[in-house]
Design an enzyme around this catalytic site. Structure first.
Site, short mmCIF file in Angstrom:
data_model
loop_
_atom_site.label_atom_id
_atom_site.label_comp_id
_atom_site.label_asym_id
_atom_site.label_seq_id
_atom_site.Cartn_x
_atom_site.Cartn_y
_atom_site.Cartn_z
N LYS A 118 52.83 -39.23 -12.60
CA LYS A 118 52.21 -37.89 -12.77
C LYS A 118 53.08 -36.80 -12.14
O LYS A 118 53.26 -35.74 -12.73
CB LYS A 118 50.81 -37.87 -12.15
CG LYS A 118 49.79 -38.69 -12.90
CD LYS A 118 48.38 -38.45 -12.37
CE LYS A 118 48.26 -38.69 -10.88
NZ LYS A 118 48.58 -40.07 -10.48
N THR A 123 56.31 -36.92 -11.52
CA THR A 123 57.52 -36.82 -12.34
C THR A 123 57.24 -36.00 -13.59
O THR A 123 58.05 -35.15 -13.99
CB THR A 123 58.01 -38.23 -12.73
OG1 THR A 123 58.07 -39.05 -11.56
CG2 THR A 123 59.38 -38.18 -13.37
N ARG A 180 51.24 -32.08 -4.18
CA ARG A 180 50.78 -32.42 -2.84
C ARG A 180 51.93 -32.87 -1.95
O ARG A 180 52.94 -33.37 -2.43
CB ARG A 180 49.73 -33.54 -2.94
CG ARG A 180 48.47 -33.10 -3.66
CD ARG A 180 47.59 -34.28 -4.02
NE ARG A 180 48.24 -35.10 -5.04
CZ ARG A 180 47.92 -36.37 -5.27
NH1 ARG A 180 46.98 -36.96 -4.55
NH2 ARG A 180 48.53 -37.06 -6.22
N LYS A 232 55.51 -47.71 -1.91
CA LYS A 232 55.36 -46.72 -2.97
C LYS A 232 56.46 -45.67 -2.95
O LYS A 232 56.87 -45.15 -3.99
CB LYS A 232 53.99 -46.05 -2.86
CG LYS A 232 53.67 -45.14 -4.05
CD LYS A 232 52.25 -44.60 -3.94
CE LYS A 232 51.94 -43.71 -5.15
NZ LYS A 232 50.58 -43.14 -5.07
N ALA A 234 43.04 -39.41 -3.14
CA ALA A 234 42.12 -39.14 -4.24
C ALA A 234 40.97 -40.15 -4.29
O ALA A 234 39.97 -39.90 -4.95
CB ALA A 234 42.87 -39.18 -5.56
N PHE A 293 45.63 -40.10 -8.88
CA PHE A 293 45.16 -41.26 -9.62
C PHE A 293 44.84 -40.93 -11.08
O PHE A 293 45.47 -40.06 -11.67
CB PHE A 293 43.98 -41.92 -8.91
CG PHE A 293 44.35 -42.50 -7.57
CD1 PHE A 293 45.55 -43.17 -7.38
CD2 PHE A 293 43.52 -42.36 -6.47
CE1 PHE A 293 45.92 -43.70 -6.14
CE2 PHE A 293 43.86 -42.89 -5.23
CZ PHE A 293 45.05 -43.56 -5.07
N PHE A 325 60.26 -44.52 -20.63
CA PHE A 325 61.17 -45.41 -19.90
C PHE A 325 62.23 -45.87 -20.90
O PHE A 325 61.96 -46.00 -22.10
CB PHE A 325 60.42 -46.63 -19.35
CG PHE A 325 59.62 -46.34 -18.11
CD1 PHE A 325 59.97 -46.87 -16.89
CD2 PHE A 325 58.49 -45.53 -18.17
CE1 PHE A 325 59.23 -46.60 -15.74
CE2 PHE A 325 57.75 -45.25 -17.04
CZ PHE A 325 58.12 -45.80 -15.81
N TRP A 345 62.43 -37.97 -17.07
CA TRP A 345 63.07 -38.79 -16.03
C TRP A 345 64.55 -38.97 -16.35
O TRP A 345 65.41 -38.84 -15.48
CB TRP A 345 62.39 -40.14 -15.93
CG TRP A 345 62.95 -41.05 -14.87
CD1 TRP A 345 62.60 -41.10 -13.55
CD2 TRP A 345 63.97 -42.05 -15.04
NE1 TRP A 345 63.34 -42.05 -12.88
CE2 TRP A 345 64.20 -42.64 -13.78
CE3 TRP A 345 64.72 -42.49 -16.13
CZ2 TRP A 345 65.12 -43.67 -13.58
CZ3 TRP A 345 65.65 -43.50 -15.95
CH2 TRP A 345 65.85 -44.08 -14.68
#
Length: 586
Positions: free
Chosen positions: A79, A81, A102, A113, A294, A322, A410, A438
């Protein structure tokens, strides 16, 4: 230009991008700032919220775009990205675009992560500052929160040591705090499972009150939730004073105001209301503000940052934590309502690997290689998994906000898989765009940017799911059925008793409903993928955040202190002692 994200690590791309990062003078010109509206903090200045809103209050708002996702794999859907890539794509189209995300917690950054800086060519810079404390908001929250715990333990020690007469001489009245009914614990900004349950005050009469206590992660503090929803400094100050720290032995709430620590806590947090300015890898400004979980809190960038962004940008992009059943639901029914904001578009991010998981693919485990089903073409898994995408799309449609589905690309995706998703989304009556942000940055996000701009021309028919007058249990029933797809709700005796008490007390009438459940399933069970059927949502307890004004019904168990995995990121993070540059962040 786009860097080769298949070869370079994120920190290496960031290092190259930062060579062209806008100067403070360029930032002032880009945002048309008055000089006294910028608060210097090295390469990441803050903007003075109060001064800017006073000057811009009559300027019309720009387009308000929210980014959410389908039910993710444990690796996430990208999200952040996508948020950054969309801003880059809009800028490539000549639009005045920016956003708000955030602040990352040190726990995930140093764990499996990683930081929340996006990735590849859709990356936030300066990455090191962003990932390692930025301008100190989380540190200020830790100091304010832990000062409250110091005040609590000291007060309990003095009440244990002194008579009422002696307390009176010191200007104190007995609060009679129940050591077995303390809401708050200490916080630290790392994933430290060994601190989840502790004993403090071991020693003599002067060494503090002996009691069991606990640690949570800093961004799970109610203070972070308050920062996310506060409208201004007076609102922040008032909410801090209403935080429930513990209860007396007769069950009366003991607040920070009772401990006379609320003013000092606000003093620590006085500068946190001002968002920090960072940039995309292509130089567009992005505000960083707030960072709450979240699953237990609101999980959004702040109302303050969004209010500012809507004045500064023609297209303001924000992000919810999320998936649509959790983060978007709170954006829809809490944040937008509290902020008085009307969203235009919601971008629903999906990855082909997540759709394959929901279609029956094998388990995805962080830190382990993906099974081959996720890296080779499998149209059957993708088609079956789209049931989850369509459910989350339906959640957005119920809000009246215009949806746009983004296939977060991807390099292992195939054209046949992409075309299949587009066909299914089109049949559902929504826009769909494939985005290679990306891999290619803004140039890879042009299709997404075009879809979002087109969607912004459509009228948003935004409406909340429930009115504020609706009782708590009816709200939870509605969310469970309409958002999660449950058949109904089962309340434990303890939770139902609390719910009845809250419903009967007018003090809680304007409290927001902040659901607590796993993000890995539409249900309360993280192992149930796709769109589970024939289940009921169990509510075992209700948490109360008195300052944030949240009632948090809990579906399943939750821990406020994550654990550190066996292969955490800190094993690869280091500093070049000749240049001071940090390597290994991702």
């Amino acid at each position: 230009m786009a860097w080769d994200a298949t070869v370079l690590k994120d920190w290496q791309i960031a290092e190259e991008a930062e060579k062209n990062m806008p100067t403070v003078e360029e930032l002032i010109k880009t945002l048309s700032l008055e000089k006294d509206e910028l608060i210097p903090y090295g390469r990441t200045p803050k903007v003075d919220f109060l001064k800017m809103m006073s000057r811009l209050k009559d300027k019309p708002d720009g387009n308000y775009i929210e980014v959410t996702a389908i039910t993710p794999t444990p690796l996430g859907e990208g999200k952040t990205t996508t948020t950054i890539g969309l801003i880059e794509g809009l800028a490539k189209r000549g639009m005045n675009a920016g956003g708000a995300i955030r602040q990352p917690s040190g726990g995930p950054t140093m764990n499996i992560k990683g930081t929340a800086a996006g990735g590849g060519n859709a990356l936030l810079i300066p990455m090191t500052e962003f990932s390692l404390g930025l301008t100190g908001d989380i540190n200020d929250i830790m100091n304010a929160h832990n000062l409250c715990m110091v005040a609590l333990n000291a007060r309990m020690q003095h009440e244990a040591n002194y008579t009422d007469e002696e307390l009176g001489k010191r200007g104190l009245t007995r609060l009679d705090i129940d050591p077995k009914n303390v809401e708050m614990g200490w916080i630290i900004d790392f994933a430290a499972q060994g601190l989840r349950n502790i004993i403090i005050g071991i020693g003599g009469k002067k060494d503090g009150f002996q009691m069991t206590s606990k640690f949570g992660i800093a961004v799970g503090s109610e203070l972070m939730a308050i920062l996310a929803i506060a409208k201004d400094l007076p609102d922040l100050r008032e909410r801090i004073g209403n935080i429930i720290v513990a209860y007396s032995k007769t069950g009366k709430p003991v607040t920070t105001k009772d401990l006379e620590v609320d003013g000092a806590m606000c003093a620590w947090m006085r500068n946190t209301i001002n968002p920090t300015i960072c940039y995309t890898a292509e130089g567009q400004p992005v505000m960083v503000h707030a960072g709450p979980f979240a699953n237990i809190a609101i999980g959004q960038s702040s109302i303050i940052a969004d209010r500012l962004g809507l004045k500064m940008f023609d297209y303001h992009v924000t992000e919810s934590g999320f998936a649509a059943d959790i983060g978007f639901e709170k954006f829809w029914n809490v944040k937008a309502r509290l902020g008085g904001l009307k969203p235009n578009v919601s971008v629903l991010v999906a990855t082909i690997r997540a759709l394959k998981m929901h279609g029956g693919g094998p388990s995805v485990v962080p830190g382990r290689p993906l099974p081959e089903e996720y890296t080779t073409e499998n149209l059957e898994l993708v088609e079956k998994g789209c049931i989850n995408l369509l459910h989350n799309l339906g959640i957005i449609k119920k809000s009246g906000i215009v949806p746009v589905v983004c296939i977060n690309g991807f390099y292992t995706d195939t054209q046949a898989e992409i075309d299949l998703i587009k066909k299914i989304v089109k049949a559902a009556g929504a826009r769909c765009a494939h985005s290679d942000h990306w891999l290619k940055g803004g140039d890879g996000a042009l299709e997404l940017a075009d879809a979002v701009m087109d969607a912004c021309k459509e009228e948003s028919k935004f409406k909340c799911l429930y009115p504020l007058e609706m009782p708590l249990r009816e709200r939870v029933e509605l969310i469970a059925k309409e958002v999660y797809g449950a058949d109904g709700v089962d309340w434990s005796p303890e939770a139902e008793a609390k719910a009845k008490r809250f419903e009967a007390d007018s003090h809680y009438a304007d409290f927001s409903t902040m659901m607590v459940k796993t993000h890995l399933s539409l249900s309360h069970d993280p192992t149930l993928k796709g769109v589970p059927k024939g289940w009921r949502l169990p509510i075992r307890d209700i948490l109360v955040y008195g300052g944030a004004k949240f009632l948090c019904p809990m579906a399943g168990t939750i821990t406020l202190m994550p654990g550190t995995g066996s292969d955490p990121a800190y094993r690869r993070i280091d500093v070049d002692t000749q240049t001071g540059k940090v390597s290994g962040l991702f």
